[in-house]
Design a protein around this motif. Structure first.
Motif: not given
Length: 156
Positions: A92-97, A134-140, A57-62, A68-70
């Motif tokens: 695992a990636a979303l936990e550290v993003a 889109l994933y947001e840790s706090d989607p409020t 898996l890769a997380l890439v800088h937008m 933001w990340l892609a």
């Protein structure tokens, strides 16, 4: 099997995994170009005790929005598909993003991890909106309004 950061010694096996998983060399070339561009935020693998790479898996800088990340690409070796390895890596990636993460993919699949096509509805993307999530840790609050500009290697 262990989730760990990818190392330079993994690059050859990662390229082979990507070619096997996607049935073509395009994604392996994309990953090489992203590395050369300096766009990689994080690369993660699942490896066996013998260090065989089973998933990547890769997380890439937008470029925009800044910070933001892609999420792209995610791949699992054909012999290991259906075992939940891709999902383990995504979690695992979303936990550290520490930033919002955009993905282009199947909404039903990525929705299981908290990605939302609806929350991405006000994003201006070069890719089809029905597959942009889109994933947001706090989607409020109100969904974000932004233009998505991906790393040059994506060619968008």
């Amino acid at each position: 099997m262990t989730i760990r950061p990818a190392t330079a010694s993994d690059y050859g096996p990662i390229a082979r995994l990507l070619e096997q998983a996607f049935g073509r060399p395009d994604e392996a070339r994309l990953v090489e170009a992203l590395r050369a561009e300096g766009a990689m935020a994080r690369e993660m693998v699942i490896a066996t005790g013998a260090e065989e790479i089973r998933a990547y898996l890769a997380l890439v800088h937008m470029i925009e929005p800044a910070g933001w990340l892609a999420l792209a690409p995610v791949a699992v070796a054909p012999a290991s598909q259906g075992l939940g390895l891709g999902g383990r890596l995504i979690h695992a990636a979303l936990e550290v993003a520490a930033a919002p993460v955009v993905v282009l993919g199947e909404p039903g699949y990525y929705g299981r991890f908290g990605f939302s096509v609806g929350r991405a509805g006000r994003l201006i993307s070069p890719y089809p909106p029905e597959y942009t999530a889109l994933y947001e840790s706090d989607p409020t609050g109100a969904p974000p309004v932004a233009r998505l500009l991906y790393a040059d290697a994506f060619g968008a």
